[in-house]
Design a protein around this motif. Structure first.
Motif, PDB file in Angstrom:
ATOM      1  N   LYS A   1      -1.597  -9.187  -5.109  1.00 32.48           N
ATOM      2  CA  LYS A   1      -1.591  -8.253  -3.978  1.00 32.48           C
ATOM      3  C   LYS A   1      -2.838  -8.520  -3.140  1.00 32.48           C
ATOM      4  O   LYS A   1      -3.952  -8.540  -3.662  1.00 32.48           O
ATOM      5  CB  LYS A   1      -1.596  -6.810  -4.486  1.00 32.48           C
ATOM      6  CG  LYS A   1      -1.601  -5.773  -3.359  1.00 32.48           C
ATOM      7  CD  LYS A   1      -1.832  -4.377  -3.898  1.00 32.48           C
ATOM      8  CE  LYS A   1      -2.075  -3.396  -2.769  1.00 32.48           C
ATOM      9  NZ  LYS A   1      -2.547  -2.102  -3.232  1.00 32.48           N
TER      10      LYS A   1
ATOM     11  N   LEU B   1      -0.236 -16.868   6.379  1.00 35.23           N
ATOM     12  CA  LEU B   1      -0.347 -16.653   4.935  1.00 35.23           C
ATOM     13  C   LEU B   1      -0.734 -17.917   4.180  1.00 35.23           C
ATOM     14  O   LEU B   1      -1.384 -17.842   3.137  1.00 35.23           O
ATOM     15  CB  LEU B   1       0.975 -16.113   4.380  1.00 35.23           C
ATOM     16  CG  LEU B   1       1.090 -14.598   4.331  1.00 35.23           C
ATOM     17  CD1 LEU B   1       2.413 -14.186   3.735  1.00 35.23           C
ATOM     18  CD2 LEU B   1      -0.043 -13.972   3.541  1.00 35.23           C
TER      19      LEU B   1
ATOM     20  N   LEU C   1       3.169 -14.208  10.667  1.00 38.66           N
ATOM     21  CA  LEU C   1       2.646 -13.967   9.328  1.00 38.66           C
ATOM     22  C   LEU C   1       2.800 -15.181   8.407  1.00 38.66           C
ATOM     23  O   LEU C   1       1.875 -15.541   7.674  1.00 38.66           O
ATOM     24  CB  LEU C   1       3.359 -12.755   8.718  1.00 38.66           C
ATOM     25  CG  LEU C   1       2.876 -12.278   7.353  1.00 38.66           C
ATOM     26  CD1 LEU C   1       1.394 -11.969   7.383  1.00 38.66           C
ATOM     27  CD2 LEU C   1       3.655 -11.045   6.915  1.00 38.66           C
TER      28      LEU C   1
ATOM     29  N   LYS D   1       4.798  -9.977  12.570  1.00 37.12           N
ATOM     30  CA  LYS D   1       5.568 -10.560  11.470  1.00 37.12           C
ATOM     31  C   LYS D   1       5.936 -12.017  11.730  1.00 37.12           C
ATOM     32  O   LYS D   1       5.970 -12.832  10.812  1.00 37.12           O
ATOM     33  CB  LYS D   1       6.824  -9.734  11.215  1.00 37.12           C
ATOM     34  CG  LYS D   1       6.540  -8.422  10.516  1.00 37.12           C
ATOM     35  CD  LYS D   1       7.810  -7.686  10.161  1.00 37.12           C
ATOM     36  CE  LYS D   1       7.477  -6.347   9.493  1.00 37.12           C
ATOM     37  NZ  LYS D   1       8.695  -5.571   9.171  1.00 37.12           N
TER      38      LYS D   1
ATOM     39  N   ASP E   1      -0.932  -4.596   3.484  1.00 32.56           N
ATOM     40  CA  ASP E   1      -0.887  -5.017   2.081  1.00 32.56           C
ATOM     41  C   ASP E   1       0.315  -5.921   1.867  1.00 32.56           C
ATOM     42  O   ASP E   1       1.429  -5.619   2.319  1.00 32.56           O
ATOM     43  CB  ASP E   1      -0.787  -3.803   1.154  1.00 32.56           C
ATOM     44  CG  ASP E   1      -2.080  -3.002   1.114  1.00 32.56           C
ATOM     45  OD1 ASP E   1      -3.122  -3.562   1.494  1.00 32.56           O
ATOM     46  OD2 ASP E   1      -2.036  -1.828   0.706  1.00 32.56           O
ATOM     47  N   ILE E   2       0.084  -6.990   1.154  1.00 33.23           N
ATOM     48  CA  ILE E   2       1.142  -7.989   0.933  1.00 33.23           C
ATOM     49  C   ILE E   2       1.133  -8.408  -0.528  1.00 33.23           C
ATOM     50  O   ILE E   2       0.076  -8.588  -1.134  1.00 33.23           O
ATOM     51  CB  ILE E   2       0.910  -9.222   1.839  1.00 33.23           C
ATOM     52  CG1 ILE E   2       1.182  -8.851   3.300  1.00 33.23           C
ATOM     53  CG2 ILE E   2       1.781 -10.403   1.431  1.00 33.23           C
ATOM     54  CD1 ILE E   2       0.757  -9.890   4.286  1.00 33.23           C
TER      55      ILE E   2
ATOM     56  N   TYR F   1       6.413 -14.047   0.049  1.00 37.76           N
ATOM     57  CA  TYR F   1       5.624 -12.825   0.209  1.00 37.76           C
ATOM     58  C   TYR F   1       6.539 -11.646   0.515  1.00 37.76           C
ATOM     59  O   TYR F   1       7.705 -11.796   0.869  1.00 37.76           O
ATOM     60  CB  TYR F   1       4.613 -12.983   1.349  1.00 37.76           C
ATOM     61  CG  TYR F   1       5.264 -13.093   2.718  1.00 37.76           C
ATOM     62  CD1 TYR F   1       5.489 -11.971   3.509  1.00 37.76           C
ATOM     63  CD2 TYR F   1       5.686 -14.330   3.205  1.00 37.76           C
ATOM     64  CE1 TYR F   1       6.110 -12.074   4.752  1.00 37.76           C
ATOM     65  CE2 TYR F   1       6.310 -14.449   4.429  1.00 37.76           C
ATOM     66  CZ  TYR F   1       6.518 -13.315   5.201  1.00 37.76           C
ATOM     67  OH  TYR F   1       7.143 -13.413   6.414  1.00 37.76           O
ATOM     68  N   CYS F   2       5.956 -10.459   0.349  1.00 40.16           N
ATOM     69  CA  CYS F   2       6.649  -9.224   0.725  1.00 40.16           C
ATOM     70  C   CYS F   2       5.600  -8.249   1.249  1.00 40.16           C
ATOM     71  O   CYS F   2       4.548  -8.071   0.635  1.00 40.16           O
ATOM     72  CB  CYS F   2       7.366  -8.633  -0.487  1.00 40.16           C
ATOM     73  SG  CYS F   2       8.226  -7.098  -0.130  1.00 40.16           S
ATOM     74  N   ILE F   3       5.877  -7.640   2.397  1.00 40.12           N
ATOM     75  CA  ILE F   3       4.952  -6.659   2.972  1.00 40.12           C
ATOM     76  C   ILE F   3       5.159  -5.321   2.261  1.00 40.12           C
ATOM     77  O   ILE F   3       6.286  -4.839   2.124  1.00 40.12           O
ATOM     78  CB  ILE F   3       5.200  -6.485   4.484  1.00 40.12           C
ATOM     79  CG1 ILE F   3       5.010  -7.839   5.196  1.00 40.12           C
ATOM     80  CG2 ILE F   3       4.261  -5.439   5.071  1.00 40.12           C
ATOM     81  CD1 ILE F   3       5.473  -7.836   6.640  1.00 40.12           C
TER      82      ILE F   3
END
Length: 316
Positions: free
Chosen positions: A85, A100, A96, A93, A132-133, A119-121
């Motif tokens: 995290k 990343l 992103l 987005k 936070d990701i 990834y996931c937001i």
């Protein structure tokens, strides 16, 4: 997975399982299930040691299973995958993904060009300026090995998940989204998955190289017996059968070691997430049945511990 006709395949350190679920109207039904022993020393902490043996194992299971389905879902754990995290400055987005890759280099101990990145937001950020990701990285070499093994059995690996996320999905399907901070443990033979959920989202995941094998090797050492005999003594102790005191004291000692390992992971989570105390830990996995383990987990972590029921909402 909607209405996809998937085969679930789980290659564990000790046991390999294959399952067929049907999804309809929000209800899951387990249609068929086969399990068999995993060849010794063919997989270690999620890393494939003997791909040929595992390829033949999958082929044999497919033959025994007699399914017409071709699409397979599997999970990665241990050294094969990293879940982290992170918080980064808020960004559009569409930008992103490229950003990343640069962010990930700070957190991933591999060459960034040698991993698959996803990834996931998370909706948990407390700041207007940051996001936070959950960052996921899997070594490309490991991923390719999983695909090759499944293809060897003339099957298609259509979903390669993270074992920790699969554990979270099991909990959500059966218990719904819980607004509290919940710990999930899957205690296997060689690996234990730890997941922390907050408001239904995975906010922490870590795998530990502890599990049922630790008990067997310690019993083998203490009583000077074979590993097979040690395994039988461990199972007898778990079934409350007549067992030598030395076995029970060894099991109790390893319970404390496993619980201490989990406590270390949760302490790390708490230090990075103050103000989110665990309300409960749910435990599953074959080695969760070891005598006294749940009590040791509750005592060491000062939290209520309960067995997770994966069939609460899944019909058989």
């Amino acid at each position: 997975f909607g209405s996809k006709k998937l085969i679930g395949l789980d290659i564990g350190t000790s046991v390999t399982k294959i399952a067929e679920l049907n999804m309809s109207g929000g209800t899951a039904v387990l249609q068929s299930f086969v399990m068999t022993g995993t060849p010794v020393d063919s997989i270690n902490n999620g890393e494939i040691i003997n791909p040929a043996a595992l390829s033949n194992l999958i082929l044999g299971l497919k033959t025994e299973f007699r399914t017409k389905r071709k699409e397979v879902c599997m999970g990665l754990c241990g050294n094969a995958v990293i879940v982290k995290k992170i918080s980064i400055p808020k960004i559009e987005k569409k930008l992103l993904e490229s950003q990343l890759k640069f962010e990930a280099e700070q957190y991933i101990p591999f060459d960034i060009n040698s991993v698959h990145l996803d990834y996931c937001i998370l909706p948990t950020s407390s700041s207007q300026e940051t996001m936070d990701i959950i960052l996921v990285a899997a070594l490309t070499e490991n991923v390719n090995q999983y695909f090759a093994m499944v293809n060897h059995a003339s099957l298609n690996l259509s979903v390669l998940d993270v074992s920790a996320f699969a554990l979270a999905n099991i909990f959500e399907v059966n218990y719904g989204k819980n607004p509290e901070t919940i710990g999930l443990l899957n205690v296997g033979a060689g690996v234990t998955n730890l997941v922390v959920l907050f408001n239904g989202d995975v906010v922490f995941a870590r795998d530990f190289q502890v599990g049922g094998n630790n008990y067997s090797t310690e019993i083998q050492k203490e009583l000077a017996v074979t590993l097979k005999e040690a395994e039988a003594l461990k199972i007898n102790a778990s079934m409350r059968s007549s067992t030598p005191d030395q076995v029970m004291s060894t099991v109790s000692h390893v319970n404390d070691l496993v619980a201490e390992e989990i406590r270390g992971g949760l302490d790390f989570f708490n230090s990075n997430n103050p103000g989110f105390p665990l309300s409960k830990i749910y435990v599953t996995g074959g080695s969760s049945r070891v005598s006294g383990l749940l009590d040791a987990l509750a005592r060491k972590n000062e939290v209520s511990v309960e067995i997770l029921n994966p069939f609460m909402k899944v019909k058989i």
